[in-house]
Scaffold this motif. Structure first.
Motif, short mmCIF file in Angstrom:
data_model
loop_
_atom_site.label_atom_id
_atom_site.label_comp_id
_atom_site.label_asym_id
_atom_site.label_seq_id
_atom_site.Cartn_x
_atom_site.Cartn_y
_atom_site.Cartn_z
N ARG A 1 17.81 8.54 14.21
CA ARG A 1 17.38 9.86 13.78
C ARG A 1 18.43 10.88 14.14
O ARG A 1 19.00 10.84 15.24
N TYR A 2 18.72 11.78 13.20
CA TYR A 2 19.55 12.93 13.49
C TYR A 2 18.63 14.10 13.78
O TYR A 2 17.81 14.47 12.94
N HIS A 3 18.74 14.67 14.97
CA HIS A 3 17.81 15.68 15.43
C HIS A 3 18.30 17.09 15.11
O HIS A 3 19.49 17.33 14.94
N ARG A 4 17.36 18.01 15.09
CA ARG A 4 17.70 19.38 14.75
C ARG A 4 18.57 20.06 15.79
O ARG A 4 19.20 21.07 15.52
N ASP A 5 18.60 19.56 17.01
CA ASP A 5 19.50 20.14 18.01
C ASP A 5 20.91 19.55 17.93
O ASP A 5 21.77 19.89 18.73
N PHE B 1 24.19 6.13 7.00
CA PHE B 1 23.10 7.00 6.55
C PHE B 1 22.83 8.09 7.57
O PHE B 1 22.73 9.28 7.23
N GLN B 2 22.72 7.71 8.84
CA GLN B 2 22.46 8.71 9.89
C GLN B 2 23.64 9.67 10.03
O GLN B 2 23.45 10.88 10.23
N GLU C 1 17.27 15.74 0.83
CA GLU C 1 18.19 15.29 1.88
C GLU C 1 18.29 13.77 1.93
O GLU C 1 19.38 13.21 2.05
N LEU C 2 17.17 13.09 1.83
CA LEU C 2 17.21 11.62 1.88
C LEU C 2 17.86 11.05 0.63
O LEU C 2 18.56 10.03 0.69
N ALA C 3 17.65 11.68 -0.52
CA ALA C 3 18.31 11.22 -1.75
C ALA C 3 19.81 11.40 -1.67
O ALA C 3 20.59 10.53 -2.07
N PHE C 4 20.26 12.54 -1.14
CA PHE C 4 21.69 12.77 -0.99
C PHE C 4 22.31 11.75 -0.02
O PHE C 4 23.40 11.22 -0.26
N ALA C 5 21.62 11.50 1.10
CA ALA C 5 22.13 10.54 2.08
C ALA C 5 22.15 9.13 1.50
O ALA C 5 23.08 8.36 1.77
#
Length: 348
Positions: free
Chosen positions: A52-56, A97-98, A126-130
């Motif tokens: 997971r890539y987190h918002r921080d 992907f991450q 975002e998931l489609a772009f990744a």
């Protein structure tokens, strides 16, 4: 707090895991020609998620699903078995992907007219772009970091409803915005996630009305035009998901397109009519009675009583990408230079 959001032990710099992750992030940023916003903090991902890539700005990566399967392929002198090669290929794709997710700035979804980061339409884009980036570049990233031949077959997309819906969403907007499809996709992908629909609305206004719209009117018009765009993408994703899982489901993509076209027609008619009748004079804002209809729709569209079942079903599939966490993006826009080149360790 769910297992998807929890962070396991910290992985410090100087370890094989940190150097490999950092190297993948660097290669992804180089191919995308965009900086990563990873803050250099790396933790083990707990639970069943790959990462997971987190918002921080932090990254959590699964040791079991990514780091351990990847290591044999990036270890000098190790001869891969067939099973190891396939496992390493899959792990590399998960890491790419991450890393791609770390290229997007979140933005502030508390601003007027911003798209909520927990919303389905934000996640779909975002998931489609990744997904699209991973299928195109994961093999090239692997080739830069190892001499081992990995079977990087593209295969079926992990988010087929999202990738299809995104293409169906962006393609007709090319003519509406006046820019080529690839340029529009690149513009949207490079924009902060909370402002992607707003930037589309701005391009539509520029293309259709040029300088007829005063800057003071832009904020309201962005909301007026971007709201039906958000609903359109939600409906596209929901319909495409149902088409995949429910044989015989008929798509209803045209309804939200007509809604956006109606809003655009109201805007263009208002400003062009005023310009023709009062050349050189400042136009009034779009009447409140017109804007109010869109505001009422926005207030009701995410209420628990009216939320579409298909949308709720889709959000279950977002897994590790939907947890709420605070905004901690640096206000000065500067991100640390924390990516280092990967050095393949010798076999121990």
């Amino acid at each position: 707090m769910t297992a998807y959001v929890e962070r396991g032990p910290k992985i410090p710099p100087g370890t094989w895991e940190f150097d490999w992750v950092s190297s993948v992030v660097a290669e992804v940023a180089a191919y995308a020609e965009r900086p990563s916003h990873w803050n250099g903090e790396l933790y083990e991902q707990t639970g069943p998620a790959a990462g997971r890539y987190h918002r921080d700005g932090g990254l959590t990566i699964s040791r079991a699903h990514v780091l351990e399967p990847a290591r044999p392929a990036y270890t000098s002198g190790h001869s891969l078995t067939s099973d190891e090669a396939f496992a390493a290929a899959g792990a590399t794709q998960l890491m790419v992907f991450q890393a791609r997710l770390s290229l997007s700035e979140f933005g502030d979804d508390g601003e007027p007219g911003a798209t909520a980061l927990s919303s389905l339409e934000d996640q779909v884009l975002e998931l489609a772009f990744a997904e699209r980036f991973t299928q195109r570049y994961a093999g090239w990233v692997a080739e830069k970091l190892t001499d081992q031949a990995l079977p990087m077959h593209s295969g079926a997309p992990a988010y087929p409803a999202y990738t299809t819906a995104t293409e169906q969403f962006l393609r007709p907007l090319s003519a509406t915005t006046g820019i080529a499809p690839g340029q529009l996709r690149d513009l949207v992908e490079r924009t902060e996630r909370t402002q992607r629909f707003a930037v589309i609305a701005d391009r539509v206004l520029d293309h259709h009305l040029g300088g007829l719209v005063p800057d003071a009117h832009r904020s309201e018009l962005r909301q007026y035009l971007s709201a039906p765009l958000r609903r359109r993408l939600r409906d596209l994703a929901t319909d495409e998901h149902r088409r995949l899982v429910e044989p015989g489901w008929e798509l209803i993509w045209g309804s939200q397109s007509a809604e956006f076209d109606g809003n655009l027609h109201a805007v263009t008619t208002h400003y062009t009519s005023w310009s023709a009748a009062h050349p050189g004079e400042q136009p009034p804002a779009l009447p409140n009675r017109v804007l109010a209809r869109e505001e009422d729709d926005q207030r009701g569209e995410w209420s628990s009583g009216t939320r579409d079942l298909g949308t709720a079903e889709l959000q279950k599939f977002l897994g590790s990408y939907t947890g709420a966490s605070p905004h901690t993006r640096r206000r000065d826009g500067i991100h640390p230079d924390n990516v280092v080149r990967f050095r393949s360790p010798e076999v121990e």
